[in-house]
Design a protein around this motif. Structure first.
Motif, PDB file in Angstrom:
ATOM      1  N   PRO A   1      -6.086  36.650 -50.776  1.00  0.00           N
ATOM      2  CA  PRO A   1      -4.955  36.292 -49.930  1.00  0.00           C
ATOM      3  C   PRO A   1      -5.271  36.499 -48.457  1.00  0.00           C
ATOM      4  CG  PRO A   1      -4.647  38.489 -50.753  1.00  0.00           C
ATOM      5  CD  PRO A   1      -5.915  37.966 -51.396  1.00  0.00           C
ATOM      6  N   GLN A   2      -4.403  36.004 -47.640  1.00  0.00           N
ATOM      7  CA  GLN A   2      -4.473  36.298 -46.220  1.00  0.00           C
ATOM      8  C   GLN A   2      -3.763  37.620 -45.960  1.00  0.00           C
ATOM      9  OE1 GLN A   2      -3.230  32.995 -43.732  1.00  0.00           O
ATOM     10  NE2 GLN A   2      -4.392  31.515 -44.951  1.00  0.00           N
TER      11      GLN A   2
ATOM     12  N   LEU B   1       6.710  30.443 -41.004  1.00  0.00           N
ATOM     13  CA  LEU B   1       5.489  30.629 -40.216  1.00  0.00           C
ATOM     14  C   LEU B   1       4.762  29.297 -40.097  1.00  0.00           C
ATOM     15  CD1 LEU B   1       5.907  33.591 -41.662  1.00  0.00           C
ATOM     16  CD2 LEU B   1       3.597  33.960 -40.795  1.00  0.00           C
TER      17      LEU B   1
ATOM     18  N   PHE C   1      -1.989  40.012 -43.186  1.00  0.00           N
ATOM     19  CA  PHE C   1      -1.311  39.835 -41.908  1.00  0.00           C
ATOM     20  C   PHE C   1      -1.213  41.141 -41.119  1.00  0.00           C
ATOM     21  CE2 PHE C   1       0.446  35.534 -41.909  1.00  0.00           C
ATOM     22  CZ  PHE C   1       0.215  35.144 -43.217  1.00  0.00           C
ATOM     23  N   GLY C   2      -1.219  40.999 -39.802  1.00  0.00           N
ATOM     24  CA  GLY C   2      -0.858  42.096 -38.922  1.00  0.00           C
ATOM     25  C   GLY C   2       0.656  42.194 -38.818  1.00  0.00           C
ATOM     26  N   ASP C   3       1.133  43.121 -38.019  1.00  0.00           N
ATOM     27  CA  ASP C   3       2.571  43.354 -37.894  1.00  0.00           C
ATOM     28  C   ASP C   3       3.226  42.564 -36.772  1.00  0.00           C
ATOM     29  OD1 ASP C   3       2.541  46.821 -39.016  1.00  0.00           O
ATOM     30  OD2 ASP C   3       2.902  44.947 -40.107  1.00  0.00           O
TER      31      ASP C   3
ATOM     32  N   PHE D   1       1.880  36.103 -35.434  1.00  0.00           N
ATOM     33  CA  PHE D   1       1.188  36.877 -36.457  1.00  0.00           C
ATOM     34  C   PHE D   1      -0.258  36.407 -36.575  1.00  0.00           C
ATOM     35  CE2 PHE D   1       4.371  39.504 -38.319  1.00  0.00           C
ATOM     36  CZ  PHE D   1       5.564  38.840 -38.141  1.00  0.00           C
TER      37      PHE D   1
ATOM     38  N   TYR E   1      -0.462  32.476 -36.434  1.00  0.00           N
ATOM     39  CA  TYR E   1       0.787  31.808 -36.800  1.00  0.00           C
ATOM     40  C   TYR E   1       1.870  32.215 -35.799  1.00  0.00           C
ATOM     41  CZ  TYR E   1      -1.124  31.118 -41.563  1.00  0.00           C
ATOM     42  OH  TYR E   1      -1.876  30.746 -42.656  1.00  0.00           O
TER      43      TYR E   1
ATOM     44  N   ASN F   1       0.030  46.966 -40.733  1.00  0.00           N
ATOM     45  CA  ASN F   1      -0.785  46.778 -41.931  1.00  0.00           C
ATOM     46  C   ASN F   1      -2.214  47.227 -41.659  1.00  0.00           C
ATOM     47  OD1 ASN F   1       1.265  45.691 -43.459  1.00  0.00           O
ATOM     48  ND2 ASN F   1       0.875  43.633 -42.742  1.00  0.00           N
TER      49      ASN F   1
ATOM     50  N   GLN G   1      -8.826  36.547 -43.757  1.00  0.00           N
ATOM     51  CA  GLN G   1      -9.108  36.216 -45.153  1.00  0.00           C
ATOM     52  C   GLN G   1     -10.606  36.264 -45.388  1.00  0.00           C
ATOM     53  OE1 GLN G   1      -8.155  32.175 -46.181  1.00  0.00           O
ATOM     54  NE2 GLN G   1      -7.996  32.586 -48.364  1.00  0.00           N
TER      55      GLN G   1
ATOM     56  N   TYR H   1      -6.604  33.656 -38.555  1.00  0.00           N
ATOM     57  CA  TYR H   1      -5.543  32.678 -38.310  1.00  0.00           C
ATOM     58  C   TYR H   1      -4.531  33.231 -37.312  1.00  0.00           C
ATOM     59  CZ  TYR H   1      -7.171  31.281 -43.014  1.00  0.00           C
ATOM     60  OH  TYR H   1      -7.935  30.926 -44.108  1.00  0.00           O
TER      61      TYR H   1
END
Lengths: 114, 113
Positions: free
Chosen positions: A102-103, A43, A105-107, A90, A35, A1, A94, A33
């Motif tokens: 929204p948050q 998550l 995310f990476g991959d 992950f 997760y 992403n 934000q 963040y």
């Protein structure tokens, strides 16, 4: 992403080894963040940060440490890896300045502890 | 009991079908509700975001929230093979500030051509 880069993408560790996962963002977001995602669990939030130099515990913080020395980077550390920490990790970011954002995310980093 | 429950599936439907995905929750403090889509070996990406009861539509996707029943749904109309993914519901009790999201387990969806 685009905007959220996680390093490494995949790693295998032995029990007791240590390592650091890196999350880097170029969106100038304040909040970051970490997760973990496990089968059947969704998550779960490990730690988060609301700004440079600040960190806070999430739902499952035990066994992990984090640092946010620079705004664009959020590091997740495992001091003594355990098989229970085998998971996909992950990072998300934000914006604080824009409401209802929204948050992003990476991959993910796939981590196996043997 | 988990705060957010989601049927993990897997769910397999033919192309063009209407898909219904659902989550229930127990924490009445949740006020922000999201649906994320996650392709294999990728991170979740936001599909829908709502903070009130009722329906929100975006193209082929409709998110529905019923706070009185603590139940949210995502409907996909005219489903396409490209919709095949895992769908995650997520919720937050925080409107301003860092959102500590609580996720459902995710539902794996396959759309068959």
């Amino acid at each position: 992403n685009a905007g959220v880069t996680q390093t490494p993408k995949f790693r295998v560790l032995k029990t007791g080894q240590s390592m650091t996962l890196l999350c880097a963002q170029d969106m100038n977001h304040e909040y970051m963040y970490w997760y973990r995602q496990d089968p059947g669990m969704g998550l779960r939030l490990i730690h988060y940060s609301v700004g440079e130099g600040t960190t806070a515990k999430g739902e499952v913080p035990d066994g992990y440490n984090v640092s946010r020395l620079k705004k664009q980077n959020f590091l997740l550390g495992l001091e003594s890896a355990a098989p229970s920490q085998t998971s996909v990790y992950f990072c998300a970011t934000q914006s604080r300045r824009i409401s209802n954002q929204p948050q992003h995310f990476g991959d993910g980093t796939r981590l196996s502890i043997l | 009991q988990k705060e957010v429950e989601q049927d993990p599936g897997p769910l397999s439907v033919p192309e063009g079908a209407i898909v219904s995905l659902n989550c229930t929750y127990s924490n009445s403090a949740f006020q922000y509700f999201m649906w994320y889509r996650q392709y294999s070996r990728k991170g979740p990406e936001l599909l829908m975001y709502t903070y009130s009861s009722g329906n929100k539509e975006d193209g082929r996707f409709t998110a529905q929230v019923d706070k009185s029943s603590k139940y949210i749904s995502l409907f996909i109309r005219d489903s396409q093979p490209s919709d095949s993914a895992t769908y995650l519901c997520a919720m937050s009790a925080i409107r301003i500030g860092a959102q500590k999201l609580v996720f459902g387990q995710g539902t794996r969806l396959t759309i068959n051509p």
